[in-house]
Design a protein around this motif. Sequence first.
Motif: not given
Length: 307
Positions: A1-10, A16-21
């Motif tokens: 699924m498409r999502a707003a992803i945090l890839n690093e602290v701060g 990007g693509e993230f696993e479906d829940p």
Amino acid sequence: MRAAILNEVGGTPAVGEFEDPKAIDGGKIGRVLVAGLNPIDRTLSKGGPYGPPTIPSVVGQEGIAELEDGSRVYFRDVRKPFGSMAELVPLDPTKIYRVPDGVDDALAVAVGIAGTAAWATLHVRAKVAAGESVLVLGASGVVGQIAVQLAKLAGARVVAAARHTASLERLKDAGAADETVVLDGDYAAALKDASAGGYDVVIDPVFGGPLEAAFATTKFGARYVVCGMSAGPSATITYPNLIGRTVIGHIAVTVPPNVTARAYEELVTHVRKGQLSVETERMPLDKISEAWDEQGSAPHRKLVIEF
């Protein structure tokens, strides 16, 4: 699924693509219609107040989702690594509330975290009563806008104070604020002049310098509720001003779930009846980085990510 992803602290979230829940604790999977952006999202991304965030993870604490039967629900506090800013979300059955027909998605999410915070400060902490005098600091923010309107609905005399003059004018034109004070220059005298003899209740999402000025204008027996610190983490109260006053620090996790549910139901009822409104701005998921930066500059409206 498409999502707003945090890839690093701060860091700034990126699409990007993230696993479906998968469904958890007997809950359901919701299709997200809109997600609300809050100051706490930026705070959590930096590691506060609960420690380093999960990396990678989806950002966002609240949103409006559609269920399989077509009904809409407000949801909050998504279990990590998932978040509200994704196409799909695992719903906690204890933290979803029905959204009635006729209530816009953006307004339905705007009265969620911010709205229930404003409601709790007034009705759980301060226990505001009709006829009392209420000062709302930071009245141009979403919590402040809602607190001003709720205080007026409770029958109080309301003074709205903020730096953003346009927001204050809108609140006064709408009949929610009886008086307004611009928090600029020597505003301590203006707060006192507008108090009509002193405030019974102060709702304070800003803390810092404004607290020092506002506290001096309270009546004996006043309740002063702090629910944020956008103006700074420290303030000074003199002992003579403290005598006979109650200072309360509010945080949402201390409010029982059933009370939060009642608050949300009351808030969306006010919205549906046209008694409560909030400035909102819808932005597509692809503009999450712009929305993230805008949230950091105190936008005076609710930023809503839509799918």
